[in-house]
Design a protein around this motif. Structure first.
Motif, PDB file in Angstrom:
ATOM      1  N   VAL A  50     -27.917  14.697  40.369  1.00 34.69           N
ATOM      2  CA  VAL A  50     -27.964  14.169  38.998  1.00 34.69           C
ATOM      3  C   VAL A  50     -27.051  15.010  38.118  1.00 34.69           C
ATOM      4  CG1 VAL A  50     -29.381  13.731  36.964  1.00 34.69           C
ATOM      5  CG2 VAL A  50     -30.319  13.299  39.225  1.00 34.69           C
ATOM      6  N   THR A  51     -26.223  14.344  37.325  1.00 36.77           N
ATOM      7  CA  THR A  51     -25.422  15.008  36.304  1.00 36.77           C
ATOM      8  C   THR A  51     -25.643  14.299  34.974  1.00 36.77           C
ATOM      9  OG1 THR A  51     -23.687  15.689  37.839  1.00 36.77           O
ATOM     10  CG2 THR A  51     -23.108  15.627  35.528  1.00 36.77           C
ATOM     11  N   ILE A  52     -25.901  15.064  33.939  1.00 34.57           N
ATOM     12  CA  ILE A  52     -26.017  14.536  32.576  1.00 34.57           C
ATOM     13  C   ILE A  52     -24.954  15.229  31.737  1.00 34.57           C
ATOM     14  CG2 ILE A  52     -27.493  14.291  30.546  1.00 34.57           C
ATOM     15  CD1 ILE A  52     -29.905  14.450  32.439  1.00 34.57           C
ATOM     16  N   PHE A  53     -24.103  14.450  31.078  1.00 36.45           N
ATOM     17  CA  PHE A  53     -23.046  15.054  30.269  1.00 36.45           C
ATOM     18  C   PHE A  53     -22.893  14.263  28.976  1.00 36.45           C
ATOM     19  CE2 PHE A  53     -21.211  12.072  33.229  1.00 36.45           C
ATOM     20  CZ  PHE A  53     -20.324  11.317  32.479  1.00 36.45           C
ATOM     21  N   GLY A  54     -22.444  14.964  27.943  1.00 41.60           N
ATOM     22  CA  GLY A  54     -22.298  14.307  26.647  1.00 41.60           C
ATOM     23  C   GLY A  54     -21.818  15.277  25.588  1.00 41.60           C
ATOM     24  N   GLY A  55     -21.938  14.851  24.325  1.00 44.27           N
ATOM     25  CA  GLY A  55     -21.490  15.655  23.202  1.00 44.27           C
ATOM     26  C   GLY A  55     -20.533  14.888  22.315  1.00 44.27           C
ATOM     27  N   ASN A  56     -19.841  15.622  21.448  1.00 44.57           N
ATOM     28  CA  ASN A  56     -18.850  15.019  20.565  1.00 44.57           C
ATOM     29  C   ASN A  56     -17.540  15.792  20.691  1.00 44.57           C
ATOM     30  OD1 ASN A  56     -19.287  17.372  19.047  1.00 44.57           O
ATOM     31  ND2 ASN A  56     -20.743  16.359  17.668  1.00 44.57           N
ATOM     32  N   ARG A  57     -16.675  15.683  19.680  1.00 43.06           N
ATOM     33  CA  ARG A  57     -15.381  16.337  19.782  1.00 43.06           C
ATOM     34  C   ARG A  57     -15.451  17.857  19.578  1.00 43.06           C
ATOM     35  NH1 ARG A  57     -11.290  14.278  17.223  1.00 43.06           N
ATOM     36  NH2 ARG A  57     -12.170  12.222  16.864  1.00 43.06           N
ATOM     37  N   THR A  58     -16.579  18.366  19.062  1.00 44.09           N
ATOM     38  CA  THR A  58     -16.699  19.798  18.773  1.00 44.09           C
ATOM     39  C   THR A  58     -17.556  20.537  19.790  1.00 44.09           C
ATOM     40  OG1 THR A  58     -16.473  19.312  16.407  1.00 44.09           O
ATOM     41  CG2 THR A  58     -17.305  21.485  16.998  1.00 44.09           C
ATOM     42  N   VAL A  59     -18.692  19.951  20.158  1.00 45.58           N
ATOM     43  CA  VAL A  59     -19.613  20.559  21.116  1.00 45.58           C
ATOM     44  C   VAL A  59     -19.941  19.536  22.202  1.00 45.58           C
ATOM     45  CG1 VAL A  59     -21.841  21.685  21.459  1.00 45.58           C
ATOM     46  CG2 VAL A  59     -20.598  22.029  19.317  1.00 45.58           C
ATOM     47  N   PHE A  95     -21.346  19.125  26.645  1.00 45.81           N
ATOM     48  CA  PHE A  95     -22.100  19.821  27.684  1.00 45.81           C
ATOM     49  C   PHE A  95     -22.130  18.994  28.961  1.00 45.81           C
ATOM     50  CE2 PHE A  95     -25.028  16.971  25.599  1.00 45.81           C
ATOM     51  CZ  PHE A  95     -25.773  16.441  26.642  1.00 45.81           C
ATOM     52  N   ALA A  96     -22.512  19.666  30.064  1.00 40.06           N
ATOM     53  CA  ALA A  96     -22.760  19.016  31.347  1.00 40.06           C
ATOM     54  C   ALA A  96     -23.857  19.780  32.066  1.00 40.06           C
ATOM     55  CB  ALA A  96     -21.493  18.967  32.198  1.00 40.06           C
ATOM     56  N   LEU A  97     -24.872  19.068  32.545  1.00 36.15           N
ATOM     57  CA  LEU A  97     -25.969  19.639  33.310  1.00 36.15           C
ATOM     58  C   LEU A  97     -26.059  18.908  34.642  1.00 36.15           C
ATOM     59  CD1 LEU A  97     -28.664  19.617  30.465  1.00 36.15           C
ATOM     60  CD2 LEU A  97     -27.255  21.564  31.150  1.00 36.15           C
ATOM     61  N   SER A  98     -26.261  19.634  35.725  1.00 33.74           N
ATOM     62  CA  SER A  98     -26.348  18.966  37.028  1.00 33.74           C
ATOM     63  C   SER A  98     -27.347  19.677  37.918  1.00 33.74           C
ATOM     64  CB  SER A  98     -24.982  18.914  37.710  1.00 33.74           C
ATOM     65  OG  SER A  98     -24.570  20.183  38.145  1.00 33.74           O
TER      66      SER A  98
END
Length: 786
Positions: free
Chosen positions: A264-273, A275-278
């Motif tokens: 499982v990988t969860i990734f996201g954020g905007n142009r400033t901050v 993240f990615a978790l796996s």
């Protein structure tokens, strides 16, 4: 004779397939163009260009140029992507036999790139071979670990000692002759002296977005490079224009091993901050070979990783990363022990600067810390009721690098510095169960041993004209090693070996140069020369009487070893045409000085400590060795729905003068000089044929794979190497994409349940039995992208 027949068969197959391709080809229109930056009007290298319908793909060269040939009249959509730029999309109407030229201007921006298929990554412009494996290729196979998957690549093999953690071999080079790194610079030092945990085993293959293989001692920006660089790039935290969250998940099954894996990988954020978790979990049982016998090969692995990126100002990025990798009860039937636990922590901080408007266009900096805690024992072995041995090792690797990239008028200059500090400390504890009154014996595997390497590097690329490119690179390394005195005592505590002279210092200079010449619009030639230097590693310098080699001897480290020097040349021809496809033919020759080998010590000097071995060998430099070989690759034209991929590879190695030891009844009684003895553990000639067809614009893709490996008769007499038989195995897999969210990949490996043995596989410990490969195995991967 069989190898010659195989080589002639490959040539015949290639000619037949090319004839079929040419007969189907039709002259038609073309779409070509140049991709440039809208701000600087400079060409953009390696833009991903997709043409629909047909799912055709290519990349722009260093001039920003691309071309699609032999197109039928009709309406097309061209899509252009490049990291750091907004996506470009345009509808094109192409007339019959029309030659349409485009100028595409990309605007800088922050954008998440969707995964696209680059149909021909093997033909990127470079004076040496750089192969790239993408995530899509990994997802379609039942990959258990990186080393296992890499064995499907031309001239890349692996040493199997158990069910997993296969150790890569590239062009016959292995161990520290390869520069293995993670995410462009982070190094990992395994704990086990027998390499049951090579660097690649600490990165879960389902976390990987691409694998880069730089063949030859030419890419010198990435640390000391003796023969090849292997770079594992994992899924990264990526910025996006607006806040988003996405997920990717894989559930996999494999029948033979009763294997299960989850990712499982969860990734996201905007142009400033951003993240990615796996996270990953793998649980595999013992596999069954083609002869129906079970191989004790079970293992459990799981890991977690987190990455956070921050873009505080325009053109600047900071990324913090952490990975925790765990292994439990990993069986190695070809080694004296099994891995009981492995606890690995990987930390890194990366800074990236990019501004195409200034001469200093890029700055890449990284610091990292790798901590491996490795425990192994023999508690599941038959002889553990008499002697129990437990080893615990901590291996640390700390370092960093900084790379400055300058854009000059027609050239690019990179200057930088890197540093690596390896430290190992560990003991083996022995307890005699049948003699409990004897004291427990503790012996050092490494005693506060360290190797430090600091290097300065430079690389200069010049585009002399539209036909000729040059690359020149160099490194200056300062290498220092030390340890506590090397001491070994017997069970009663008496000293049987001691060496207080453990320090060494080296200055190593590596150089490379290469050119790429475009002979015609379709034919190019690359030539590269290089000298790569590597200092001896921890095992070669400091190991104390362990059977770590291919042959049946205890090995003793040698702090007085000199660095190995590889002088190599590569010549590569590339031909790319929409009528007959893409060809790549490469030949290489390597002349190695101060080659590190093993020389037997007399029993009067030192007796072996491991049961059943023939004696003690110490690592020593020999004057020279030679390696040579070739690689062939053909990919059919991408405008057809069917795709053919044909590859062949061969490597040979020679030690001009080796020593063969003659033994009787388990004891060495004599020695002989062997002229032109083949180097040990060199894989035989092999070829791979892959056939696939794209239904519904690539929505459903079945593929057939045939692998043919010749017998290996070029074996080392000095290392008591054994001949291995050739074999042919077949596999079938298919990929189906239901929609943007759900896709599946499944198939069967070793369809005919062939019982076979790879030449590089180690033999099962305590016997002469081969460690056979898995028999027939069905698999299924379910992939979700949200």
């Amino acid at each position: 004779m069989l190898a010659l027949k195989l080589k002639l068969s490959i040539v015949l197959i290639a000619l037949i397939l090319v004839f079929i391709t040419e007969s189907l080809a039709q002259k038609s229109g073309t779409i070509s163009g140049v991709v440039k930056s809208s701000e600087s009007n400079e060409p953009i290298l390696a833009s991903e260009i997709i043409l629909q319908p047909g799912n055709l793909g290519t990349i722009s060269n260093e001039n920003g140029y691309f071309i699609f040939e032999n197109l039928q009249a009709g309406t097309y959509t061209i899509i252009v992507n490049h990291l750091g730029y907004n996506s470009f999309e345009e509808r094109i109407v192409l007339g019959q036999n029309e030659q349409k030229e485009l100028e595409i201007l990309l605007q800088q921006g922050i954008h998440n790139l969707e995964g696209v298929e680059i149909t021909n990554p093997s033909f990127q412009k470079a004076p040496y071979i750089k192969d790239i494996i993408n995530q899509k290729q990994i997802e379609s196979m039942p990959a258990r670990d990186v080393g296992d998957f890499l064995r499907s690549e031309p001239n890349v093999n692996g040493i199997r000692k158990g069910g997993g953690n296969i150790d890569p071999v590239i062009r016959g080079l292995k161990f520290s002759q390869l520069n293995v790194q993670y995410n462009n610079g982070q190094k990992i030092e395994g704990g086990c002296p027998n390499r049951m945990d090579p660097a690649v085993s600490h990165i879960n293959i389902n976390d990987i977005s691409r694998i880069e293989i730089f063949k030859g001692p030419y890419a010198l920006r990435f640390g000391p490079n003796f023969g090849a660089v292997l770079n594992l790039v994992t899924e990264k935290a990526k910025p996006s224009a607006n806040f988003q969250i996405h997920a990717r998940a894989i559930k996999g099954w494999e029948s033979n091993w009763n294997g299960n894996k989850e990712h499982v990988t969860i990734f996201g954020g905007n142009r400033t901050v951003y993240f990615a978790l796996s996270g990953n979990n793998q649980n595999y049982g013992n596999y069954t070979a083609g002869n129906g016998k079970k191989v004790k090969s079970s293992f459990r692995k799981y890991n977690l990783s987190a990455e956070v990126g921050v873009a505080p100002w325009k053109n600047h990025e900071i990324v913090l990363s952490y990975k925790n990798s765990q292994g439990r009860d990993v069986n190695f039937p070809a080694l004296p022990m099994d891995e009981r636990s492995d606890r690995t922590h990987l930390y890194s901080a990366t800074y990236h600067y990019k501004n195409i408007k200034t001469k200093l266009q890029t700055v890449d900096a990284k610091i990292y810390y790798s901590d491996v805690n490795h425990e192994m024992d023999n508690k599941w072995r038959p002889f553990s009721d008499t002697l129990v041995a437990v080893s615990a090792i901590e291996a640390l690797n700390r370092g960093g690098r900084i790379d400055f990239g300058f854009k000059l008028e027609k050239s690019v200059l990179h200057l930088g510095f890197d540093f690596e500090n390896i430290r190992k400390d560990g003991q083996r504890t022995k307890s005699l169960i049948i003699q409990p009154n004897l004291p427990v014996k503790k012996e050092d595997l490494w005693s506060n041993a360290s190797i430090k390497n600091a290097g300065f590097f430079g690389e200069y690329k010049l585009q002399q004209n539209t036909f000729l490119d040059w690359v020149i690179a160099g490194r200056f390394d300062m290498n220092k090693a030390t340890s506590n005195p090397m001491i070994l005592n017997n069970m009663m505590g008496a000293e049987i070996y001691r060496n207080d002279t453990v320090d060494s210092n080296f200055i190593n200079i590596s150089l490379s140069a290469g050119l790429s010449y475009q002979i015609t619009s379709k034919l190019s030639v690359d030539f590269a020369l290089g000298r790569g230097v590597r200092s001896p590693d921890m095992v070669e310098r400091f190991i104390i009487l362990l059977p770590v080699g291919y042959d049946n001897y205890d090995y003793l480290g040698n702090p007085d070893l000199k660095p190995e020097n590889n002088h190599q040349a590569d010549l590569t021809f590339k031909y790319s045409c929409n009528r007959s496809g893409n060809f790549r033919i490469n030949g290489f020759y390597s002349f190695i000085t101060n080659y590190i080998s093993g020389i037997k010590l007399p029993p009067s000097q030192l007796m072996p400590q491991s049961k059943g071995v023939l004696g003690v060998k110490q690592f020593q430099n020999i004057d020279k060795a030679q390696m040579y070989g070739f690689e062939f690759l053909w990919i059919s034209p991408m405008r057809f729905n069917w795709v053919i991929n044909l590859s062949a590879a061969y490597t040979a190695g020679i030690n001009p003068e080796a020593i063969k030891y003659v033994y009787e009844n388990g004891e060495v009684v004599d020695k002989e000089i062997v002229k032109n003895d083949p180097l040990p553990e060199i894989p035989p000639f092999e070829t791979n044929l892959r056939l696939k067809y794209k239904f519904s614009n690539g929505r459903f893709v079945p593929q057939f794979h045939l692998r043919i490996v010749a017998n290996q008769k070029h074996i080392s007499e000095a290392y008591d190497e054994q001949e291995t038989s050739g074999f042919a195995i077949a596999g079938f897999n298919m990929n189906y994409r239901f929609n943007k969210i759900l896709s599946v990949a499944g198939g069967v490996n070793n369809i005919f349940n062939k019982n076979y043995y790879e030449h590089l596989n180690r033999r099962i410990i305590g016997s002469k039995d081969e460690l056979y490969e898995p028999g027939r195995s069905f698999y299924l991967n379910v992939i979700l992208n949200l």
